[in-house]
Every structure is written in C-alpha cells, then in structure tokens.
Design a protein around this motif. Sequence first.
Motif: not given
Length: 428
Positions: A37, A39-40, A162, A181, A183-184, A224, A337, A339
């Motif tokens: 996980s 940086d997710r 993050r 989290v 998704r990337q 990520a 992302s 964030e």
Amino acid sequence: VDICADSKLIPFEEALTYILTNIEPLQQKETIDLAQSLDRILAETVFAPIAVPNYDNSAMDGYAVRMQDCSGMLRVIGSALAGHTFNGVLASGEAVLITTGAVIPQGADTVVMKENVVTVNDNSNAESHFIQINHLPKLGEHIRRAGEDIAKGSQILPVGKRLSALDIGLMASLGIDCVNVIRQPRIALLTTGDELLLPGMTFESGKIYDSNRPMLNALLNRMAIEIRDFGIVSDDPEKLFIVFNDAMTWADAVISTGGVSVGEADFTKTIFTKLGKIEFWKIAMKPGKPFAFGRLIKNNSDNKNVKNCWFFGLPGNPVSSAVTYHQLVVPGLRRLSGEALDENKFTHTIIHARTQVALKKQPGRIDFQRGILHFDQGNATVTSAGLQSSGVLSAMAKANCYIKLDKEQGNVAEGEMVKVILFDGFIQ
Ligand code: AMP
Ligand code: MG
C-alpha cells in the motif's frame, strides 16, 4: 470560455488551478495487502480497532515494584519478559524482573530501571535474590499506559491520505493487514519526434536520443500508478492518431512530449480536432511555455458511454518536460489519484535564500530556474546549477531546487534574496 483561442499565455497559477479543479478524482476502490500500500490513496478513514499500547507495559529493563515498598529490600519472585507475561500478583516486599515492552504484573505500580538497583543474593536459596533500590522512583515511572499512543476507536488516517511507510507501520501496529484504497490511475506515456533514437541505438547525425521517456517513466514510477509505455511515435498524423486512439482507450491520462510548440510537424492541433479538446495551451512559464492540457474523448459506438481521458502535452525539451511534469502533471495526477490536497491548492514550502550569483530574468513569465541550495553557517544560500537553457538536462540533474522568480520580476543581482523550492521525491 476558450482559453486557448489565441496565442495569449496563461498565467502559471491559472493553469495549475484549472488542472486541479477540472480533474475529477477516481472513485473505484479496491482492497489490497498492507504491504503493497505504499503511496496508495486511502479510500476510507481508518479507525483503531485496538488501543496502542494494548496494555500497561514497561518502558525500561528493570524491576516492576510497588512504590510504597521501594525503600526496603525486595524479593524478586519471577520475571516478566516481552511476550511472556508474569502470571502472579505482586505482594508487599516483592519485585518482578521486567524487560521493555513486557506487561506490568498485577500489583505493581512502578518500574525501576536496573541501573538504579543493586542485586543481593539470597544465601539460603540459590533460586531467588533480593534487590535494593538506590534511587527512589516516582509513582508510575517507566510505565507506558494502555491507549496512551492510540485510543481504541480513534481516527488514525483520513480518506484521501497518500500512505507513507510510517502510515503502514502505524496500521501494522493496530493489526491491520489490508486497506481500502482508490484504484491506481492508468497513465499512458509516449514521446514524439522523427529525430528520436532509442538509447542503445547507434548514433546518427541529425538525430537525438529519447531522454524524455526514460526520465518520465522513472518519475512516474515514483508514484503509485499504472504506466503503459507507448514508445516513440514519429511525427506522422496517422501514426499519432492510431497511438492516441489506443492509449486513450486504456488510460485515464496520456502524457506525451514534443510536438506542442509551433513547428510545422506539431501534431496537437490535428489530433485534437478529431480526438478531443485542448483546454489550454501555452503557459507564461519558463521553461515550459508550450505545454498543452486537454481531454481525449472516446465516443463509443452507442454514443452513450463516453470515456474521458486527460491529456498532458509536455514540451519536447527535456528540462521543459521535467519542470512541467513536476509543476503541473504531478498535481494533476495526485488529484486524479484521489489524494486529498489542501483546499484544492497545491503548495510548496518556500525557502528564502540569498543568491550568490546574478540571475538573468525577463518580465512576463514565471521562471523555475534550476539551482543548488546549501546552508552556509545556517544561512540559506543558492547558486545557479548551470546553463538555464531548456535543453540542458545536465544542469537540472545537478540541481536540488528551483529558484522561483515571479512573473513580473526582472534581473536579480548577486546577494539579493530569492524564493527557493526544494526538489521533492516526485522529481528526484
Ligand atoms: P518539440 O517540442 O517537438 O518541438 O521539441 C523541442 C526540442 O526538444 C527539439 O530540439 C527536440 O529534438 C527535443 N526533443 C523532443 N523530444 C525529445 C525527447 N523525447 N528527448 C529529448 N529531446 C527531445
Ligand atoms: Mg518534435
């Protein structure tokens, strides 16, 4: 409003705000292993399922005692080790040997560190010994209380965080082994230019090695995100169309370099009349003026399911593409992302430093000069990292900061104070 209608330069802050307010954060969630996980982005608030510490425990190696007994000789009746709890109850005149992290035995209220204790053997019984405390403790000393770090049920990490290595450690301390989290983001990367050679190919005059793609690939790997490398695309509208069409089908954002200035072969205008819309183009910044931001719009055959994909068109010059990547694409990708960025703003810490050299600057564009910051007897001092031309990557590779010169600022004399932004983990 069509902010790319004419050749007017968009102020840098306006461009950044536009990117941050237009990109919608991804919503899809997934559950992943804690170990994966880093940086997710957290999709849900994390609450503490247990207290930390979970029980009163010793902060020292020493003896668990009753404060009121401490002036006399104490019989050591056993030991409490980390992971091995002492099961008895301390009575008057007794002590238990204890190691850091071990559960405080019942009946004990204080820990004395072993440095403050003298051991006395019991001649009648080889199994046991006595201690004499030579420095009286305070009541409750060296005990870490249950819940003093984290109370059970308290909020640990907010949505949109993050995850750092410290966050991972924190969740592990609570027994959490998987996290929800976002998704990337899927990011497509390509470079354009008939002059580009792959590193490793034999050099040919008139050509240039593609430095942008390896550099951006490495930079994107700092985040990520899922990256797909679409390679070098020649300045051929049909080939560009095919690659863009392919990339946008998969990606949430396409990052390209080159072909966004005003040269003959510039593809952006042609491609975007067919595949989407340029939101703005050309920013009042140096380096990085010919930066384009837009969207690629995929109309599925039924015209109902329209897929939106962002487009970041970076200038071809390596320094320009590195700086615009860092200053405009990174904030955009962080927004994408999911964030949580403070009040939609993206702020860097500014250090005020004295420049050791004169800096050339023309009013009209914000300038991100590449510098080297150091501290001279505690005073922030900055010098130029070398040639400031946007093709000179060697100077940027030596730099550790930007010298940020405001739009209307002119030349800066040696010894003047300037604003410096240290390179962060997204660019180094
Ligand atoms: P362009 O934006 O395509 O006009 O390119 C501007 C300058 O950057 C030209 O000198 C290009 O040769 C150079 N350039 C473009 N793409 C790259 C790349 N991927 N790596 C290194 N230099 C590049
Ligand atoms: Mg080109």
